[in-house]
Design an enzyme around this catalytic site. Structure first.
Site, mmCIF file in Angstrom:
data_model
loop_
_atom_site.group_PDB
_atom_site.id
_atom_site.type_symbol
_atom_site.label_atom_id
_atom_site.label_comp_id
_atom_site.label_asym_id
_atom_site.label_seq_id
_atom_site.Cartn_x
_atom_site.Cartn_y
_atom_site.Cartn_z
ATOM 1 N N GLY A 35 7.931 16.545 0.530
ATOM 2 C CA GLY A 35 6.678 17.140 0.086
ATOM 3 C C GLY A 35 6.737 17.592 -1.294
ATOM 4 N N VAL A 53 10.059 18.786 -3.354
ATOM 5 C CA VAL A 53 11.100 19.137 -2.146
ATOM 6 C C VAL A 53 11.652 17.718 -1.622
ATOM 7 C CG1 VAL A 53 11.593 20.361 -0.042
ATOM 8 C CG2 VAL A 53 9.803 21.278 -1.900
ATOM 9 N N ASP A 101 2.733 34.903 1.207
ATOM 10 C CA ASP A 101 2.177 33.390 1.385
ATOM 11 C C ASP A 101 2.691 33.177 2.874
ATOM 12 O OD1 ASP A 101 0.775 31.227 1.035
ATOM 13 O OD2 ASP A 101 2.716 30.196 0.255
ATOM 14 N N GLY A 153 4.700 20.560 -3.900
ATOM 15 C CA GLY A 153 3.790 21.937 -3.955
ATOM 16 C C GLY A 153 3.196 21.881 -5.191
ATOM 17 N N TYR A 167 3.982 23.709 -7.815
ATOM 18 C CA TYR A 167 5.046 23.713 -8.855
ATOM 19 C C TYR A 167 6.291 23.092 -8.613
ATOM 20 C CZ TYR A 167 7.035 27.899 -7.246
ATOM 21 O OH TYR A 167 7.584 28.934 -6.474
ATOM 22 N N GLY A 168 6.737 22.478 -7.294
ATOM 23 C CA GLY A 168 7.626 21.949 -6.789
ATOM 24 C C GLY A 168 7.674 20.731 -6.129
ATOM 25 N N LYS A 207 14.870 21.729 -4.273
ATOM 26 C CA LYS A 207 13.579 21.880 -4.839
ATOM 27 C C LYS A 207 13.680 21.791 -6.374
ATOM 28 C CE LYS A 207 9.617 24.856 -4.195
ATOM 29 N NZ LYS A 207 9.240 26.080 -3.510
#
Length: 256
Positions: free
Chosen positions: A30, A37, A145, A32, A34-35, A52
């Site tokens: 997936g 994976v 989070d 995110g 800023y990353g 990552k």
């Protein structure tokens, strides 16, 4: 224009690519904020790893956040938190490697596999999660989070993943800001508990009501949620939360 730039700049690396001469990309898990994976295989051990990658389009601020996440993972040594392994650059790509936990994502379980948690099961899971949060707070780390997408279940044990927003606090940090982070983790625990409890709630109900009216809960559970949300005297310590979770669990056991 920036979104178009990101679309081309942040194109994921392809399957089968060998990173750092020893990690083969098996799949893209997936993306995110800023990353990116990847699920990978470590060639000389045949073990699965998570890698990552910092999105190439990100700027210095995001690079610092990425580095902070790595630094936090390096300080943590808990069986229910992914172990940091190493970091490296592949061409211009900044990456780090961590342990792969072969668990089931809690969000996937609830929304796609329709798993339900009764009140006792929800409280028992929260009690496990609280122990992990206690470990983080003891190490001056606030997750910031805690959400069901960032939790895995494996052999009925809960694991925390994704430390992208986490903070390692020091004596130089503003005590008021640290307190806010603590209460945010507490609030998130309350939201997770509600998510679990709502898995048994009929989805065909037309009129939305407050959770206190929609859910039929023991008084001990209601008080626990209210204090986590700060709707009544908020919790000051993890120990106080633990006491009330155990009271709620005992109330369930007595009634069964």
């Amino acid at each position: 224009m920036r979104k178009i730039y990101q679309l081309f700049k942040d194109k994921p690396l392809h399957k089968g690519l060998i990173l750092n001469s020893k990690y083969e990309i098996l799949n893209i898990i997936g993306t995110g904020s800023y990353g990116i994976v990847y699920l990978c295989k470590e060639l000389h051990t045949n073990e699965r790893r998570i890698i990552k990658q910092l999105r190439p389009s990100k700027r210095r601020k995001d690079t610092n956040l990425f580095g902070r996440e790595m630094a936090i993972l390096e300080t943590l040594h808990h069986t229910n938190i992914p172990k940091f392994i190493e970091s490296f650059f592949y061409k211009e790509h900044f990456m780090y490697v961590m342990e792969f936990i072969n668990g089931e994502n809690l969000e996937e379980l609830i929304f796609h596999r329709k798993k339900v948690f009764n009140e006792l099961e929800s409280l028992l899971l929260l009690n496990q999660l609280l122990e992990l949060v206690a470990y983080l707070h003891e190490n001056h780390i606030y997750h910031f989070d805690l959400r069901i997408p960032n939790l895995l279940l494996k052999n009925n044990e809960v694991y925390i993943i994704d430390f992208g927003l986490s903070r390692l606090v020091t004596n130089e940090d503003d005590p008021i800001e640290v307190s806010k982070m603590k209460y945010q983790d507490y609030y998130d625990l309350g939201e997770i508990l509600l998510f679990l409890l709502y898995t048994t709630y009929p989805s065909n109900r037309k009129k939305a009501l407050p959770w206190t009216e929609e859910l039929s809960l023991k008084l001990e559970t209601v008080n626990l949620i209210k204090s986590l949300f700060g709707l009544q005297k908020p919790y000051e310590t993890i120990a106080d939360i633990s006491i009330d979770i155990k009271k709620a669990i005992n109330a369930q056991v007595r009634s069964n």
